[in-house]
Design a protein around this motif. Structure first.
Motif, PDB file in Angstrom:
ATOM      1  N   GLY A   1      21.578  24.956  47.886  1.00 25.62           N
ATOM      2  CA  GLY A   1      22.663  24.788  48.832  1.00 25.62           C
ATOM      3  C   GLY A   1      23.008  23.321  48.980  1.00 25.62           C
ATOM      4  O   GLY A   1      22.215  22.449  48.623  1.00 25.62           O
ATOM      5  N   VAL A   2      24.209  23.076  49.503  1.00 26.33           N
ATOM      6  CA  VAL A   2      24.684  21.719  49.759  1.00 26.33           C
ATOM      7  C   VAL A   2      25.220  21.661  51.180  1.00 26.33           C
ATOM      8  O   VAL A   2      26.016  22.511  51.582  1.00 26.33           O
ATOM      9  CB  VAL A   2      25.805  21.307  48.773  1.00 26.33           C
ATOM     10  CG1 VAL A   2      26.388  19.942  49.142  1.00 26.33           C
ATOM     11  CG2 VAL A   2      25.295  21.310  47.337  1.00 26.33           C
ATOM     12  N   LEU A   3      24.766  20.670  51.919  1.00 30.06           N
ATOM     13  CA  LEU A   3      25.330  20.379  53.231  1.00 30.06           C
ATOM     14  C   LEU A   3      26.229  19.166  53.046  1.00 30.06           C
ATOM     15  O   LEU A   3      25.750  18.065  52.768  1.00 30.06           O
ATOM     16  CB  LEU A   3      24.235  20.090  54.257  1.00 30.06           C
ATOM     17  CG  LEU A   3      24.714  19.645  55.642  1.00 30.06           C
ATOM     18  CD1 LEU A   3      25.617  20.698  56.287  1.00 30.06           C
ATOM     19  CD2 LEU A   3      23.517  19.317  56.532  1.00 30.06           C
ATOM     20  N   ARG A   4      27.547  19.385  53.151  1.00 26.00           N
ATOM     21  CA  ARG A   4      28.517  18.291  52.956  1.00 26.00           C
ATOM     22  C   ARG A   4      28.849  17.692  54.300  1.00 26.00           C
ATOM     23  O   ARG A   4      29.430  18.328  55.174  1.00 26.00           O
ATOM     24  CB  ARG A   4      29.779  18.835  52.271  1.00 26.00           C
ATOM     25  CG  ARG A   4      30.944  17.838  52.140  1.00 26.00           C
ATOM     26  CD  ARG A   4      30.554  16.590  51.361  1.00 26.00           C
ATOM     27  NE  ARG A   4      31.725  15.861  50.898  1.00 26.00           N
ATOM     28  CZ  ARG A   4      32.213  14.767  51.491  1.00 26.00           C
ATOM     29  NH1 ARG A   4      31.656  14.290  52.608  1.00 26.00           N
ATOM     30  NH2 ARG A   4      33.259  14.149  50.970  1.00 26.00           N
ATOM     31  N   LEU A   5      28.445  16.438  54.495  1.00 23.64           N
ATOM     32  CA  LEU A   5      28.717  15.737  55.738  1.00 23.64           C
ATOM     33  C   LEU A   5      30.130  15.149  55.701  1.00 23.64           C
ATOM     34  O   LEU A   5      30.684  14.915  54.623  1.00 23.64           O
ATOM     35  CB  LEU A   5      27.687  14.630  55.951  1.00 23.64           C
ATOM     36  CG  LEU A   5      26.227  15.081  56.039  1.00 23.64           C
ATOM     37  CD1 LEU A   5      25.326  13.886  56.330  1.00 23.64           C
ATOM     38  CD2 LEU A   5      26.032  16.163  57.084  1.00 23.64           C
TER      39      LEU A   5
ATOM     40  N   ASN B   1      32.310  15.408  44.313  1.00 24.82           N
ATOM     41  CA  ASN B   1      31.879  15.885  43.004  1.00 24.82           C
ATOM     42  C   ASN B   1      30.685  16.831  43.138  1.00 24.82           C
ATOM     43  O   ASN B   1      30.602  17.839  42.431  1.00 24.82           O
ATOM     44  CB  ASN B   1      31.535  14.705  42.088  1.00 24.82           C
ATOM     45  CG  ASN B   1      31.379  15.138  40.655  1.00 24.82           C
ATOM     46  OD1 ASN B   1      32.231  15.825  40.103  1.00 24.82           O
ATOM     47  ND2 ASN B   1      30.282  14.734  40.040  1.00 24.82           N
ATOM     48  N   ASP B   2      29.772  16.520  44.050  1.00 32.98           N
ATOM     49  CA  ASP B   2      28.635  17.420  44.300  1.00 32.98           C
ATOM     50  C   ASP B   2      29.131  18.794  44.737  1.00 32.98           C
ATOM     51  O   ASP B   2      28.624  19.823  44.277  1.00 32.98           O
ATOM     52  CB  ASP B   2      27.711  16.851  45.387  1.00 32.98           C
ATOM     53  CG  ASP B   2      27.047  15.549  44.996  1.00 32.98           C
ATOM     54  OD1 ASP B   2      27.004  15.212  43.792  1.00 32.98           O
ATOM     55  OD2 ASP B   2      26.571  14.849  45.913  1.00 32.98           O
ATOM     56  N   VAL B   3      30.116  18.810  45.627  1.00 36.56           N
ATOM     57  CA  VAL B   3      30.689  20.075  46.104  1.00 36.56           C
ATOM     58  C   VAL B   3      31.348  20.823  44.944  1.00 36.56           C
ATOM     59  O   VAL B   3      31.186  22.036  44.804  1.00 36.56           O
ATOM     60  CB  VAL B   3      31.679  19.822  47.261  1.00 36.56           C
ATOM     61  CG1 VAL B   3      32.509  21.067  47.562  1.00 36.56           C
ATOM     62  CG2 VAL B   3      30.935  19.357  48.502  1.00 36.56           C
TER      63      VAL B   3
ATOM     64  N   VAL C   1      27.981  25.974  49.861  1.00 38.41           N
ATOM     65  CA  VAL C   1      28.274  24.674  50.453  1.00 38.41           C
ATOM     66  C   VAL C   1      28.591  24.903  51.924  1.00 38.41           C
ATOM     67  O   VAL C   1      29.418  25.754  52.255  1.00 38.41           O
ATOM     68  CB  VAL C   1      29.473  23.989  49.763  1.00 38.41           C
ATOM     69  CG1 VAL C   1      29.812  22.666  50.441  1.00 38.41           C
ATOM     70  CG2 VAL C   1      29.193  23.785  48.266  1.00 38.41           C
ATOM     71  N   TRP C   2      27.914  24.148  52.778  1.00 38.10           N
ATOM     72  CA  TRP C   2      28.162  24.221  54.222  1.00 38.10           C
ATOM     73  C   TRP C   2      28.698  22.882  54.684  1.00 38.10           C
ATOM     74  O   TRP C   2      28.289  21.839  54.199  1.00 38.10           O
ATOM     75  CB  TRP C   2      26.877  24.552  54.988  1.00 38.10           C
ATOM     76  CG  TRP C   2      26.243  25.827  54.541  1.00 38.10           C
ATOM     77  CD1 TRP C   2      26.618  27.104  54.854  1.00 38.10           C
ATOM     78  CD2 TRP C   2      25.107  25.964  53.665  1.00 38.10           C
ATOM     79  NE1 TRP C   2      25.795  28.008  54.240  1.00 38.10           N
ATOM     80  CE2 TRP C   2      24.858  27.338  53.501  1.00 38.10           C
ATOM     81  CE3 TRP C   2      24.274  25.063  53.006  1.00 38.10           C
ATOM     82  CZ2 TRP C   2      23.821  27.828  52.715  1.00 38.10           C
ATOM     83  CZ3 TRP C   2      23.248  25.538  52.220  1.00 38.10           C
ATOM     84  CH2 TRP C   2      23.022  26.909  52.082  1.00 38.10           C
TER      85      TRP C   2
END
Length: 122
Positions: free
Chosen positions: A82-86, A95-97, A107-108
């Protein structure tokens, strides 16, 4: 889950080390809540910085920096669940997203939306 925390690190700093350190603190801010929820938080800079230093990195943005920093995130995303996008402008985080979305990794955009974190985020 191993969760990549993505957000601004170098963006908007003019490569000022103090501003980059502030951005790293902001990236680290949700790490304890993720940990308390049973996850393992990960930030690309936690891996990239020591690799860059060990390789003889000298100036932010130099060829060695570019060789290491964004590829580290791509490699981590092979392991993350998972990815937590701040918030904040960041080409690297965007790019990570993109990579996560292409790979079907959730992605959250809010800590409280990460499984197990709803009651921890305040």
């Amino acid at each position: 889950m191993l969760i990549l925390i993505a957000g601004p690190y170098r963006s908007g700093t003019g490569d000022d080390p103090a501003k980059m350190a502030e951005n790293l603190k902001a990236l680290e801010a949700p790490s304890y809540a993720l940990f308390k929820a049973g996850h393992v938080p990960m930030i690309g800079e936690w891996v990239a910085l020591p690799v860059w230093h060990a390789a003889g990195g000298g100036k932010v943005g130099d060829d060695l920096y570019e060789e290491i920093f964004h590829p580290v995130a791509g490699r981590l995303l092979q392991l993350c669940e998972g990815v937590l996008r701040l918030p904040g402008s960041s080409k690297g985080a965007d790019n990570d997203v993109r990579i996560a979305t292409e790979r079907g990794i959730p992605v959250w955009y809010r800590l409280e939306d990460v499984p197990g974190c709803g009651t921890l985020a305040a």
